[in-house]
Design a protein around this motif. Structure first.
Motif, PDB file in Angstrom:
ATOM      1  N   GLY A 187      16.751  -5.893 -33.062  1.00  0.00           N
ATOM      2  CA  GLY A 187      17.558  -6.659 -32.124  1.00  0.00           C
ATOM      3  C   GLY A 187      18.473  -7.647 -32.827  1.00  0.00           C
ATOM      4  O   GLY A 187      19.643  -7.802 -32.460  1.00  0.00           O
ATOM      5  N   ILE A 188      17.939  -8.288 -33.851  1.00  0.00           N
ATOM      6  CA  ILE A 188      18.759  -9.244 -34.621  1.00  0.00           C
ATOM      7  C   ILE A 188      19.877  -8.511 -35.356  1.00  0.00           C
ATOM      8  O   ILE A 188      21.032  -8.942 -35.343  1.00  0.00           O
ATOM      9  CB  ILE A 188      17.869 -10.046 -35.600  1.00  0.00           C
ATOM     10  CG1 ILE A 188      16.916 -10.956 -34.816  1.00  0.00           C
ATOM     11  CG2 ILE A 188      18.720 -10.853 -36.576  1.00  0.00           C
ATOM     12  CD1 ILE A 188      15.814 -11.588 -35.646  1.00  0.00           C
ATOM     13  N   ARG A 189      19.535  -7.360 -35.974  1.00  0.00           N
ATOM     14  CA  ARG A 189      20.572  -6.567 -36.667  1.00  0.00           C
ATOM     15  C   ARG A 189      21.663  -6.146 -35.689  1.00  0.00           C
ATOM     16  O   ARG A 189      22.845  -6.221 -36.002  1.00  0.00           O
ATOM     17  CB  ARG A 189      19.949  -5.346 -37.321  1.00  0.00           C
ATOM     18  CG  ARG A 189      19.190  -5.652 -38.586  1.00  0.00           C
ATOM     19  CD  ARG A 189      18.755  -4.348 -39.269  1.00  0.00           C
ATOM     20  NE  ARG A 189      17.865  -4.605 -40.366  1.00  0.00           N
ATOM     21  CZ  ARG A 189      18.264  -4.949 -41.602  1.00  0.00           C
ATOM     22  NH1 ARG A 189      19.555  -5.118 -41.850  1.00  0.00           N
ATOM     23  NH2 ARG A 189      17.388  -5.165 -42.547  1.00  0.00           N
ATOM     24  N   ALA A 190      21.275  -5.674 -34.513  1.00  0.00           N
ATOM     25  CA  ALA A 190      22.259  -5.233 -33.526  1.00  0.00           C
ATOM     26  C   ALA A 190      23.160  -6.395 -33.098  1.00  0.00           C
ATOM     27  O   ALA A 190      24.371  -6.228 -32.964  1.00  0.00           O
ATOM     28  CB  ALA A 190      21.540  -4.622 -32.319  1.00  0.00           C
ATOM     29  N   ALA A 191      22.554  -7.577 -32.893  1.00  0.00           N
ATOM     30  CA  ALA A 191      23.346  -8.734 -32.499  1.00  0.00           C
ATOM     31  C   ALA A 191      24.311  -9.143 -33.617  1.00  0.00           C
ATOM     32  O   ALA A 191      25.461  -9.516 -33.344  1.00  0.00           O
ATOM     33  CB  ALA A 191      22.412  -9.904 -32.146  1.00  0.00           C
ATOM     34  N   GLN A 192      23.861  -9.058 -34.851  1.00  0.00           N
ATOM     35  CA  GLN A 192      24.725  -9.413 -35.976  1.00  0.00           C
ATOM     36  C   GLN A 192      25.893  -8.438 -36.113  1.00  0.00           C
ATOM     37  O   GLN A 192      26.965  -8.822 -36.575  1.00  0.00           O
ATOM     38  CB  GLN A 192      23.920  -9.428 -37.279  1.00  0.00           C
ATOM     39  CG  GLN A 192      22.981 -10.596 -37.374  1.00  0.00           C
ATOM     40  CD  GLN A 192      22.110 -10.551 -38.625  1.00  0.00           C
ATOM     41  OE1 GLN A 192      21.891  -9.480 -39.214  1.00  0.00           O
ATOM     42  NE2 GLN A 192      21.601 -11.691 -39.022  1.00  0.00           N
ATOM     43  N   GLN A 193      25.682  -7.206 -35.703  1.00  0.00           N
ATOM     44  CA  GLN A 193      26.721  -6.187 -35.810  1.00  0.00           C
ATOM     45  C   GLN A 193      27.545  -6.084 -34.530  1.00  0.00           C
ATOM     46  O   GLN A 193      28.398  -5.213 -34.413  1.00  0.00           O
ATOM     47  CB  GLN A 193      26.093  -4.829 -36.160  1.00  0.00           C
ATOM     48  CG  GLN A 193      25.440  -4.837 -37.525  1.00  0.00           C
ATOM     49  CD  GLN A 193      24.618  -3.593 -37.801  1.00  0.00           C
ATOM     50  OE1 GLN A 193      24.495  -2.715 -36.953  1.00  0.00           O
ATOM     51  NE2 GLN A 193      24.061  -3.528 -39.001  1.00  0.00           N
TER      52      GLN A 193
ATOM     53  N   SER B 234       7.470  -6.960 -34.702  1.00  0.00           N
ATOM     54  CA  SER B 234       8.382  -7.537 -35.677  1.00  0.00           C
ATOM     55  C   SER B 234       9.544  -6.603 -35.995  1.00  0.00           C
ATOM     56  O   SER B 234      10.683  -7.049 -36.159  1.00  0.00           O
ATOM     57  CB  SER B 234       7.611  -7.878 -36.957  1.00  0.00           C
ATOM     58  OG  SER B 234       8.474  -8.466 -37.901  1.00  0.00           O
ATOM     59  N   ALA B 235       9.271  -5.300 -36.065  1.00  0.00           N
ATOM     60  CA  ALA B 235      10.347  -4.340 -36.358  1.00  0.00           C
ATOM     61  C   ALA B 235      11.371  -4.309 -35.226  1.00  0.00           C
ATOM     62  O   ALA B 235      12.582  -4.268 -35.473  1.00  0.00           O
ATOM     63  CB  ALA B 235       9.758  -2.951 -36.594  1.00  0.00           C
ATOM     64  N   ALA B 236      10.912  -4.353 -33.980  1.00  0.00           N
ATOM     65  CA  ALA B 236      11.837  -4.367 -32.845  1.00  0.00           C
ATOM     66  C   ALA B 236      12.637  -5.671 -32.825  1.00  0.00           C
ATOM     67  O   ALA B 236      13.830  -5.666 -32.507  1.00  0.00           O
ATOM     68  CB  ALA B 236      11.074  -4.196 -31.537  1.00  0.00           C
TER      69      ALA B 236
END
Length: 116
Positions: free
Chosen positions: A108-114, A102-104
């Motif tokens: 990944g979602i944070r990186a995509a959002q940024q 879940s942390a990974a």
């Protein structure tokens, strides 16, 4: 990837003879597709939100086999024995796999959002 069929059985009607026949015959319809019961007719201990009725949870080797079972002539032949007497909601979903992190996933979602 393992897939699940979840049934939310609404209310608690008396178990009609046709429902008992359905219960006697369902496993034979699941066997060719590798299906098995994980939970059968339990009332969940709801901690958040609401839930009405009992829970049935089936496991299949993958979503294709779950769909093939549900659509199979053998299951379609008996489905009405339950559905005519116990209303409910039936859904299918892929599992997340044994190595799910879940942390990974969040990273990944944070990186995509940024935009990374």
């Amino acid at each position: 990837m393992t897939a699940y069929v979840l049934g939310q059985l609404h209310g608690r009607p008396p178990l009609h003879d046709e429902v008992l026949t359905y219960m006697e015959r369902i496993q034979a319809t699941m066997d060719p597709f590798g299906g098995r019961f994980i939970v059968h007719g339990e009332t969940p201990d709801v901690r958040e939100g609401t839930w009405e009725g009992d829970l049935v949870l089936l496991e299949f080797p993958d979503i294709g086999k779950a769909r093939a079972w549900y659509d199979s002539p053998a299951y379609q032949e008996i489905k009405h024995l339950r559905a005519d007497h116990i209303p409910g909601t039936i859904m299918m979903v892929d599992g997340c796999g044994a190595g799910h992190d879940s942390a990974a996933m969040a990273a990944g979602i944070r990186a995509a959002q940024q935009g990374r």
